[in-house]
Design an enzyme around this catalytic site. Sequence first.
Site, PDB file in Angstrom:
ATOM      1  N   ASP A   1       0.856  -1.182   0.000  1.00  0.00           N
ATOM      2  CA  ASP A   1       0.000   0.000   0.000  1.00  0.00           C
ATOM      3  C   ASP A   1       0.895   1.236   0.000  1.00  0.00           C
ATOM      4  O   ASP A   1       1.672   1.448   0.934  1.00  0.00           O
ATOM      5  CB  ASP A   1      -0.898  -0.021   1.246  1.00  0.00           C
ATOM      6  CG  ASP A   1      -2.024   0.991   1.162  1.00  0.00           C
ATOM      7  OD1 ASP A   1      -2.155   1.664   0.136  1.00  0.00           O
ATOM      8  OD2 ASP A   1      -2.784   1.102   2.150  1.00  0.00           O
TER       9      ASP A   1
ATOM     10  N   ASP B   1      -2.768   2.501  -6.155  1.00  0.00           N
ATOM     11  CA  ASP B   1      -1.773   2.589  -5.094  1.00  0.00           C
ATOM     12  C   ASP B   1      -1.684   1.368  -4.187  1.00  0.00           C
ATOM     13  O   ASP B   1      -1.009   1.415  -3.158  1.00  0.00           O
ATOM     14  CB  ASP B   1      -2.009   3.839  -4.242  1.00  0.00           C
ATOM     15  CG  ASP B   1      -3.374   3.831  -3.561  1.00  0.00           C
ATOM     16  OD1 ASP B   1      -4.228   3.012  -3.939  1.00  0.00           O
ATOM     17  OD2 ASP B   1      -3.581   4.653  -2.657  1.00  0.00           O
ATOM     18  N   GLU B   2      -2.336   0.266  -4.537  1.00  0.00           N
ATOM     19  CA  GLU B   2      -2.206  -0.921  -3.700  1.00  0.00           C
ATOM     20  C   GLU B   2      -2.447  -2.190  -4.512  1.00  0.00           C
ATOM     21  O   GLU B   2      -3.153  -2.173  -5.519  1.00  0.00           O
ATOM     22  CB  GLU B   2      -3.151  -0.872  -2.498  1.00  0.00           C
ATOM     23  CG  GLU B   2      -4.618  -0.787  -2.842  1.00  0.00           C
ATOM     24  CD  GLU B   2      -5.508  -0.790  -1.610  1.00  0.00           C
ATOM     25  OE1 GLU B   2      -5.224  -1.561  -0.670  1.00  0.00           O
ATOM     26  OE2 GLU B   2      -6.499  -0.027  -1.597  1.00  0.00           O
TER      27      GLU B   2
END
EC number: 2.7.7.7
Length: 360
Positions: free
Chosen positions: A14, A108-109
């Site tokens: 993350d 983003d993860e």
Amino acid sequence: MELQPPFRKIIHVDMDAFYASVEQLDNPDLRGKPVAVGGSEIRGVVSAASYEARKFGVRSAMSGVLAKKKCPHIIFVKPRFSRYKEISSKIREIFYDYTDLVEPLSLDEAYLDVTENKKGNPSASLIAQEIRDRIWQELELRASAGISINKFLAKVASDINKPNGQKTINPNEVIPFLEQLPVGKFYGVGKVTAAKMHNNGIFTGLDLKNRSLDDLVLLFGKSGKHYYNIVRGIHKSEVKPDLVRKSIAAERTFNENLSSEVFMLKKLEYIAEELERRMVRSKTKGKTVTLKIKYSDFTQQTRSKTVDDFLQKKEEFYPLIKELLLQERLKNSVRLLGISLSNLDTEKREPVWIQLKFEF
């Protein structure tokens, strides 16, 4: 009931305050300052907040008006999703160096299954640390990670030592960890569900575990069975990767800006060697070669050429890169160079979904 091997090795990566961190990366004047991506002091909603802004209570989905009230000196910037997507693709290229079992959740993860990995490293914790180190070294961005035997636990773990940290929950730690965890920390348990649990005397994982399956189904419907399983460390959702990639790239940011094309060509040779390694490792070839140039003023330019034959080796595509660099005069000194191959031979294939079985 104790969990039984074999266990999967799952990492959840993350990125830390991703959108805001990218803005601070691209604009040094924003570094160390409270930044909100999206919104304004008059209208709109905050998409992301830097950690400097979060100290004042600014959060994503908050109105810009409230963010300004909480942090009077906050700086609002417009979101640049094409830039975030560009950085996200580079982060995923790092993931693919370790495993093809990558399931992106957002820009983003992502989840990674490293039970069997390309490095032959038996330690998922060391792989996570190496990935985080590379994201910092290559992209100057920070990431956190969670490591455990399934996706649910890895997701919960990645929040524990944020920002810029990681947490491993080993198989023998799973049950004790879950029993003491507040139910509000369970991934997927929102404020409304947590309040309902509290009203029924359920505050921790142990409280949840002490309820029967019938009791939980009565209280929460179909979700009751899910809660019954996860508090026992059982979560059978597989990492589902789409193995078809649109491009493969390599790039480098330089400590000092380059103004000599001779030096740039030398740097591009090293970048081309890295790209060749990635192409060979992924057993992929491409027809479109792209040179990426980022100047010292942070403006960016790309130059591309498509050929009839598929390319993979440096000796095949580097002459095209040289041609692209020299085709017109550079407008400024250069801080970053990158090479990518797209129009890949994988694009004609159907996406391949790999199903993994979990046994407990």
